[in-house]
Design a protein around this motif. Structure first.
Motif, PDB file in Angstrom:
ATOM      1  N   UNK A   1      -2.055  24.465  27.783  1.00  0.00           N
ATOM      2  CA  UNK A   1      -2.743  23.786  26.673  1.00  0.00           C
ATOM      3  C   UNK A   1      -2.503  22.239  26.619  1.00  0.00           C
ATOM      4  N   UNK A   2      -3.460  21.352  26.155  1.00  0.00           N
ATOM      5  CA  UNK A   2      -3.087  19.904  26.101  1.00  0.00           C
ATOM      6  C   UNK A   2      -3.369  19.505  24.448  1.00  0.00           C
ATOM      7  N   UNK A   3      -2.783  18.661  23.965  1.00  0.00           N
ATOM      8  CA  UNK A   3      -2.820  18.103  22.581  1.00  0.00           C
ATOM      9  C   UNK A   3      -4.091  16.914  22.807  1.00  0.00           C
ATOM     10  N   UNK A   4      -4.962  17.077  22.097  1.00  0.00           N
ATOM     11  CA  UNK A   4      -5.818  15.706  21.965  1.00  0.00           C
ATOM     12  C   UNK A   4      -5.695  15.056  20.691  1.00  0.00           C
ATOM     13  N   UNK A   5      -5.603  13.705  20.690  1.00  0.00           N
ATOM     14  CA  UNK A   5      -5.365  13.041  19.470  1.00  0.00           C
ATOM     15  C   UNK A   5      -6.625  11.802  19.436  1.00  0.00           C
ATOM     16  N   UNK A   6      -7.030  11.472  18.438  1.00  0.00           N
ATOM     17  CA  UNK A   6      -7.666  10.037  18.469  1.00  0.00           C
ATOM     18  C   UNK A   6      -6.774   8.978  18.448  1.00  0.00           C
ATOM     19  N   UNK A   7      -7.302   7.814  18.980  1.00  0.00           N
ATOM     20  CA  UNK A   7      -6.299   6.646  19.202  1.00  0.00           C
ATOM     21  C   UNK A   7      -5.939   6.134  17.790  1.00  0.00           C
ATOM     22  N   UNK A   8      -6.708   5.990  16.872  1.00  0.00           N
ATOM     23  CA  UNK A   8      -6.128   5.730  15.576  1.00  0.00           C
ATOM     24  C   UNK A   8      -6.208   6.850  14.721  1.00  0.00           C
ATOM     25  N   UNK A   9      -5.710   6.833  13.376  1.00  0.00           N
ATOM     26  CA  UNK A   9      -5.761   7.642  12.398  1.00  0.00           C
ATOM     27  C   UNK A   9      -4.362   8.229  11.974  1.00  0.00           C
ATOM     28  N   UNK A  10      -4.413   9.285  11.115  1.00  0.00           N
ATOM     29  CA  UNK A  10      -2.943   9.429  10.348  1.00  0.00           C
ATOM     30  C   UNK A  10      -3.279  11.034   9.774  1.00  0.00           C
ATOM     31  N   UNK A  11      -2.257  11.500   9.821  1.00  0.00           N
ATOM     32  CA  UNK A  11      -2.179  12.765   9.281  1.00  0.00           C
ATOM     33  C   UNK A  11      -2.987  14.144  10.071  1.00  0.00           C
ATOM     34  N   UNK A  12      -2.607  13.924  11.260  1.00  0.00           N
ATOM     35  CA  UNK A  12      -3.140  14.913  12.178  1.00  0.00           C
ATOM     36  C   UNK A  12      -4.682  15.341  12.116  1.00  0.00           C
ATOM     37  N   UNK A  13      -5.143  14.385  11.628  1.00  0.00           N
ATOM     38  CA  UNK A  13      -6.946  14.218  11.509  1.00  0.00           C
ATOM     39  C   UNK A  13      -7.424  14.049  12.795  1.00  0.00           C
ATOM     40  N   UNK A  14      -8.185  15.055  13.217  1.00  0.00           N
ATOM     41  CA  UNK A  14      -8.725  15.075  14.677  1.00  0.00           C
ATOM     42  C   UNK A  14      -8.028  15.434  15.649  1.00  0.00           C
ATOM     43  N   UNK A  15      -6.815  15.936  15.521  1.00  0.00           N
ATOM     44  CA  UNK A  15      -5.864  16.406  16.504  1.00  0.00           C
ATOM     45  C   UNK A  15      -6.230  17.755  16.734  1.00  0.00           C
ATOM     46  N   UNK A  16      -6.230  18.199  18.036  1.00  0.00           N
ATOM     47  CA  UNK A  16      -6.524  19.743  18.473  1.00  0.00           C
ATOM     48  C   UNK A  16      -5.914  20.016  19.619  1.00  0.00           C
TER      49      UNK A  16
ATOM     50  N   UNK B   1       0.705  -1.230  -0.135  1.00  0.00           N
ATOM     51  CA  UNK B   1      -0.081   0.023   0.013  1.00  0.00           C
ATOM     52  C   UNK B   1       0.890   1.200   0.006  1.00  0.00           C
ATOM     53  N   UNK B   2       0.473   2.196  -0.624  1.00  0.00           N
ATOM     54  CA  UNK B   2       1.077   3.519  -0.719  1.00  0.00           C
ATOM     55  C   UNK B   2       0.863   4.619   0.446  1.00  0.00           C
ATOM     56  N   UNK B   3      -0.410   3.905   1.153  1.00  0.00           N
ATOM     57  CA  UNK B   3      -1.188   4.718   2.196  1.00  0.00           C
ATOM     58  C   UNK B   3      -1.185   4.184   3.402  1.00  0.00           C
ATOM     59  N   UNK B   4      -0.690   4.759   4.649  1.00  0.00           N
ATOM     60  CA  UNK B   4      -0.517   4.250   5.802  1.00  0.00           C
ATOM     61  C   UNK B   4      -1.709   3.530   6.279  1.00  0.00           C
ATOM     62  N   UNK B   5      -2.928   4.342   5.815  1.00  0.00           N
ATOM     63  CA  UNK B   5      -4.254   3.529   6.242  1.00  0.00           C
ATOM     64  C   UNK B   5      -4.356   2.175   5.859  1.00  0.00           C
TER      65      UNK B   5
END
Length: 134
Positions: A93-108, A26-30
């Motif tokens: 501040x705190x950085x919140x991330x989803x457990x899974x995923x990639x590309x900083x999607x859902x990171x705030x 795969x060329x995608x980490x997903x």
């Protein structure tokens, strides 16, 4: 050929029509887990499935780094809003991330408890990542 690249069974059915498969990647980490699973089923070189899982799952990755005494930021794993209150997080501040995923999607970056509570509520409702996988 158009196919859902996260559908392992669908890809297996498609590939069953072909002979002499020499590689799956795969060329995608997903989709590296699906590609590695397929490659392994054909006896082809592949990445280690356990290593893929430990690298993609932030909780498992954190635990592996901590176990090896590698420097990692202090991390809390929150499943529900109730967990959030129980953890008594120290400062912002705190950085919140989803457990899974990639590309900083859902990171705030959350500047206060209100932002943190709101973002955890959004993430806790997600049943699939932005690509439709887990």
């Amino acid at each position: 050929i158009t196919i859902n690249t996260s559908d392992l069974i669908g890809i297996q059915r498609l590939l069953a029509k072909y002979t002499n498969i020499r590689g799956v990647f795969s060329t995608s980490e997903y989709f590296i887990e699906v590609a590695a699973t397929l490659a392994k089923s054909y006896g082809l070189p592949s990445n280690n499935l356990r290593a893929i899982n430990q690298c993609r799952n932030k909780k498992l990755f954190y635990r592996q780094m901590e176990k090896r005494r590698l420097p990692v930021p202090k991390t809390w794993f929150i499943r529900t809003l109730e967990d959030l209150v129980e953890k008594k997080l120290p400062h912002y501040p705190l950085i919140v991330k989803p457990l899974m995923g990639s590309g900083s999607v859902g990171v705030k970056k959350c500047l206060d408890f209100s932002q943190l509570r709101e973002h955890v509520a959004i993430l806790s409702q997600m049943k699939k990542n932005e690509r439709g996988g887990l």
